[in-house]
Design a protein around this motif. Structure first.
Motif, PDB file in Angstrom:
ATOM      1  N   ARG A 151       0.861  -1.173   0.000  1.00 24.38           N
ATOM      2  CA  ARG A 151       0.000   0.000   0.000  1.00 24.38           C
ATOM      3  C   ARG A 151       0.896   1.221   0.000  1.00 24.38           C
ATOM      4  N   GLY A 152       0.455   2.221  -0.780  1.00 22.74           N
ATOM      5  CA  GLY A 152       1.312   3.379  -0.986  1.00 22.74           C
ATOM      6  C   GLY A 152       2.112   3.218  -2.262  1.00 22.74           C
ATOM      7  N   CYS A 153       2.873   4.236  -2.592  1.00 22.56           N
ATOM      8  CA  CYS A 153       3.641   4.225  -3.839  1.00 22.56           C
ATOM      9  C   CYS A 153       4.889   5.074  -3.665  1.00 22.56           C
ATOM     10  N   ALA A 154       5.906   4.756  -4.473  1.00 21.62           N
ATOM     11  CA  ALA A 154       7.137   5.541  -4.454  1.00 21.62           C
ATOM     12  C   ALA A 154       7.205   6.523  -5.616  1.00 21.62           C
ATOM     13  N   CYS A 155       6.202   6.493  -6.508  1.00 20.59           N
ATOM     14  CA  CYS A 155       6.197   7.373  -7.674  1.00 20.59           C
ATOM     15  C   CYS A 155       5.384   8.633  -7.395  1.00 20.59           C
ATOM     16  N   ALA A 156       5.769   9.721  -8.053  1.00 16.88           N
ATOM     17  CA  ALA A 156       5.099  11.012  -7.849  1.00 16.88           C
ATOM     18  C   ALA A 156       4.405  11.470  -9.122  1.00 16.88           C
ATOM     19  N   CYS A 157       3.579  10.602  -9.701  1.00 20.21           N
ATOM     20  CA  CYS A 157       2.840  10.962 -10.909  1.00 20.21           C
ATOM     21  C   CYS A 157       1.852  12.083 -10.580  1.00 20.21           C
ATOM     22  N   ARG A 158       1.843  13.131 -11.373  1.00 23.02           N
ATOM     23  CA  ARG A 158       1.180  14.385 -11.008  1.00 23.02           C
ATOM     24  C   ARG A 158      -0.339  14.269 -10.875  1.00 23.02           C
ATOM     25  N   THR A 159      -0.957  13.407 -11.664  1.00 22.00           N
ATOM     26  CA  THR A 159      -2.417  13.356 -11.670  1.00 22.00           C
ATOM     27  C   THR A 159      -2.975  12.185 -10.873  1.00 22.00           C
ATOM     28  N   CYS A 160      -2.124  11.404 -10.224  1.00 25.92           N
ATOM     29  CA  CYS A 160      -2.550  10.156  -9.596  1.00 25.92           C
ATOM     30  C   CYS A 160      -2.937  10.354  -8.134  1.00 25.92           C
ATOM     31  N   GLY A 161      -4.131   9.879  -7.774  1.00 30.07           N
ATOM     32  CA  GLY A 161      -4.590   9.939  -6.398  1.00 30.07           C
ATOM     33  C   GLY A 161      -3.962   8.892  -5.510  1.00 30.07           C
ATOM     34  N   GLY A 162      -3.143   8.002  -6.087  1.00 36.17           N
ATOM     35  CA  GLY A 162      -2.425   7.016  -5.294  1.00 36.17           C
ATOM     36  C   GLY A 162      -0.934   7.257  -5.269  1.00 36.17           C
ATOM     37  N   SER A 163      -0.486   8.440  -5.719  1.00 35.26           N
ATOM     38  CA  SER A 163       0.942   8.750  -5.766  1.00 35.26           C
ATOM     39  C   SER A 163       1.501   8.967  -4.372  1.00 35.26           C
ATOM     40  N   VAL A 164       2.818   9.036  -4.273  1.00 30.53           N
ATOM     41  CA  VAL A 164       3.457   9.252  -2.973  1.00 30.53           C
ATOM     42  C   VAL A 164       3.023  10.583  -2.375  1.00 30.53           C
ATOM     43  N   THR A 165       2.814  11.584  -3.233  1.00 32.48           N
ATOM     44  CA  THR A 165       2.367  12.895  -2.750  1.00 32.48           C
ATOM     45  C   THR A 165       0.952  12.820  -2.201  1.00 32.48           C
ATOM     46  N   ALA A 166       0.063  12.160  -2.943  1.00 36.64           N
ATOM     47  CA  ALA A 166      -1.323  12.023  -2.487  1.00 36.64           C
ATOM     48  C   ALA A 166      -1.405  11.204  -1.212  1.00 36.64           C
ATOM     49  N   MET A 167      -0.587  10.164  -1.115  1.00 42.94           N
ATOM     50  CA  MET A 167      -0.618   9.316   0.079  1.00 42.94           C
ATOM     51  C   MET A 167      -0.172  10.071   1.321  1.00 42.94           C
ATOM     52  N   LYS A 168       0.814  10.954   1.166  1.00 39.90           N
ATOM     53  CA  LYS A 168       1.244  11.770   2.303  1.00 39.90           C
ATOM     54  C   LYS A 168       0.130  12.689   2.766  1.00 39.90           C
ATOM     55  N   THR A 169      -0.569  13.265   1.797  1.00 36.62           N
ATOM     56  CA  THR A 169      -1.617  14.229   2.125  1.00 36.62           C
ATOM     57  C   THR A 169      -2.853  13.546   2.705  1.00 36.62           C
ATOM     58  N   MET A 170      -3.331  12.496   2.047  1.00 36.98           N
ATOM     59  CA  MET A 170      -4.611  11.901   2.419  1.00 36.98           C
ATOM     60  C   MET A 170      -4.487  10.798   3.460  1.00 36.98           C
ATOM     61  N   CYS A 171      -3.431  10.009   3.362  1.00 36.60           N
ATOM     62  CA  CYS A 171      -3.349   8.793   4.181  1.00 36.60           C
ATOM     63  C   CYS A 171      -2.229   8.817   5.217  1.00 36.60           C
ATOM     64  N   LYS A 172      -1.489   9.937   5.254  1.00 41.98           N
ATOM     65  CA  LYS A 172      -0.382  10.076   6.210  1.00 41.98           C
ATOM     66  C   LYS A 172       0.672   8.985   6.016  1.00 41.98           C
TER      67      LYS A 172
END
Length: 589
Positions: free
Chosen positions: A233-254
């Protein structure tokens, strides 16, 4: 035995059977149809986790049942259910219309039974959701098994204790005065050792509820029983439009980094699935991100247990990875998504590797015996123009010529589709569209609900870019589809008849899209709706396999798709005998 929790999976648009909507190619490259009837894998992990702890769970895929029969009565089906709670997924935003409508129906017939929402999009919009009268709880994050267990224990026991609810992590809820309460989101396990992907719980639920079809993952699963194994669960990629990206996971799922399941648990799942399914096992997530030791251990544990496996690689992989994979799984298939041939576009999207690295990865995989390598390209990316999309098709022609040997069975299969229908909530572009050259057209839950019932996928799109507006995205999609289809026929990836059928469908979709544009200019709403209904039958026929034949994604399964003896052993006694009877009929079709 009464179920404590019933998971309901809604179609994308609740009344899709009545509405005339040209969905376009938004689901051509996934197993489900434009109704998005495939429920999230979280239903399965949650069911296993809860059943192990004494909470009886049923999965009811309303979308599949509605597709199977125009007479399937959803209100009646919901009215007959009497669990302690209903769970509704809002993982991705294409389900927001159906999910809200189903929640409203639950409250209509069961005003006192709680409705629980979960999923990525539910997490992002948790405060908007909880403000709605049809929603009682939202469980936030990507790992909600333990919070759901704590909430279900509370509901099963039937106590009324606000202090106890405040102790449940990741929970958004309303107190007795209707005030919104947002608990700390502090449950995000770094290890997933307690996570089980055990389909036997679903099988037992099928027998317990005498409902084989309600638990189907997607409509065509009986014909093509692909199985999914979750690596992380989670991802190491920072794809700009993806709600499952590492950036989105930090924001939404901590979640700061991917949490991997142990190689032992993942291998156990693969062995179990391979015992009773003849379909391919799809490993979700790039296991390379687990590190060389993780990869080596996993491959050593599955060696000899399965012959057919489908894996994802998110970035170029070393030759050693493919050597180990080939030794462990004789028939392996790979998927990779470079998104664009243009390295500038690819980098702007968040993927940082060159075409040289991409082609070296393809070569390494094919040299190691990869039976098939699928490449996925996308339309609607930052810095991508109409001309750039057409150049991607030219690049695909180069790859097909380079890697598919004339006279031999082709092994490299490229695909292209639009990024549709929505930018993912939680993604970098959704949060800050202007910074990436995007214009966001829909912002709230109600905005997206309204978008989904528009008559054509062009009007459903929740974005445009500074390089392509919605009209251009649609035009680029259809033209790219035509060109790619002709190339596949030329290089014998598909038959001439298959290519002719796809070309006809694309041209039909183009004509319907133009016709809908003309209808939308009608100012009289009633007349406009009448004109749309007049072409509904033709629109419905154009909604499947638009830019490619969906079967291009499938792998050979054979006539005997399941090991019915092993399936029967999951359930003992009379239940097992009844299950075997039902399965023989189902998989013999």
């Amino acid at each position: 035995m009464k179920n404590h929790l019933v998971f309901l999976h809604a179609p994308s648009v609740y009344d899709f059977r009545e509405k005339s909507i040209l969905y376009g190619p938004i689901s051509d490259l996934v197993p489900s149809t434009p109704v998005f009837e495939m429920y999230p894998i979280g239903f399965t992990t949650l069911a296993a986790y809860l059943e192990q702890r004494g909470i009886r769970v049923r999965i009811l895929n309303l979308a599949v049942r509605m597709m199977q029969s125009k007479n399937y009565d959803v209100p009646s089906a919901i009215a007959k259910l009497h669990p302690k709670a209903f769970g509704i997924d809002l993982h991705w935003m294409p389900h927001v219309h159906g999910a809200i409508e189903v929640a409203w129906l639950v409250k209509k017939y069961h005003p006192d039974i709680p409705v629980i929402f979960g999923g990525f999009s539910a997490t992002y919009f948790h405060e908007e959701l909880i403000a709605r009268p049809e929603v009682d709880y939202v469980v936030r994050g990507d790992s909600t098994e333990e919070p759901m267990y704590q909430l279900m224990r509370y509901l099963v026991e039937g106590t009324v204790d606000s202090a106890r609810l405040r102790q449940i992590s990741n929970l958004t809820w309303k107190d007795s005065d209707g005030r919104i309460q947002v608990n700390d989101q502090d449950y995000c396990p770094a290890e997933l050792d307690d996570l089980t992907l055990d389909y036997s719980y679903v099988v037992r639920s099928v027998v317990r509820n005498l409902d084989l079809f309600g638990a189907l993952p997607f409509k065509e699963w009986g014909r093509y029983p692909i199985m999914a194994a979750l690596s992380c669960r989670g991802c190491a990629c920072a794809c700009r439009t993806c709600g499952g990206s590492v950036t989105a996971m930090k924001t939404m799922c901590k979640r700061d980094r991917p949490a991997f399941r142990s190689p032992e648990n993942l291998a156990r799942d693969v062995r179990n699935m391979s015992r009773w399914s003849r379909g391919p096992v799809f490993i979700l997530g790039d296991i390379c991100f687990g590190g060389p030791e993780y990869v080596q251990k996993f491959f050593s544990l599955i060696k000899g247990s399965t012959r057919k496996m489908l894996l994802e690689v998110f970035k170029p992989a070393p030759a050693e990875f493919f050597r180990q994979l080939s030794a462990a799984v004789p028939e392996f298939i790979l998927e990779m998504s470079p998104e664009s041939h243009d390295e500038i576009v690819r980098t702007a999207f968040g993927r940082h590797y060159s075409n040289e690295e991409l082609e070296l990865t393809i070569k390494r995989a094919l040299d190691a015996g990869c039976g098939r390598f699928d490449l996925f390209f996308m339309i609607g990316l930052p810095k991508q123009t109409y001309q750039s999309v057409m150049e991607t098709i030219d690049y695909c022609a180069y790859l097909m010529k380079e890697f598919n040997v004339y006279g031999q069975k082709p092994r490299l299969f490229p695909f292209i589709s639009p990024f549709a229908p929505f930018l993912d909530p939680g993604s970098e572009v959704f949060a800050n569209p202007e910074a990436f050259g995007f214009k966001l057209l829909r912002h709230t839950i109600d905005d997206h609900r309204e978008a989904l019932i528009q008559p054509s996928w062009k009007y459903v799109l929740n974005y445009e870019t500074k390089w392509m507006d919605r009209d251009t995205i649609v035009a680029a999609t259809y033209e790219a589809g035509l060109r790619m289809n002709r190339l596949k026929a030329r290089y014998e990836l598909i038959s001439k008849k298959q290519a002719q059928n796809v070309e006809q469908r694309i041209k039909r979709a183009i004509a319907l899209s133009e016709q809908i544009d003309q209808i939308m200019q009608e100012t009289d709403a009633a007349k406009r709706e009448s004109l749309l209904q007049a072409i509904k039958a033709e629109v419905d026929r154009a909604n499947l396999s638009t830019v490619c034949d969906k079967r291009e994604l499938e792998l050979p399964v054979g006539l005997l798709k399941m090991n019915l003896f092993e399936l029967g052993h999951m359930v003992t006694g009379e239940w097992g005998r009844q299950l075997q009877k039902r399965l023989v009929g189902f998989f013999s079709n």
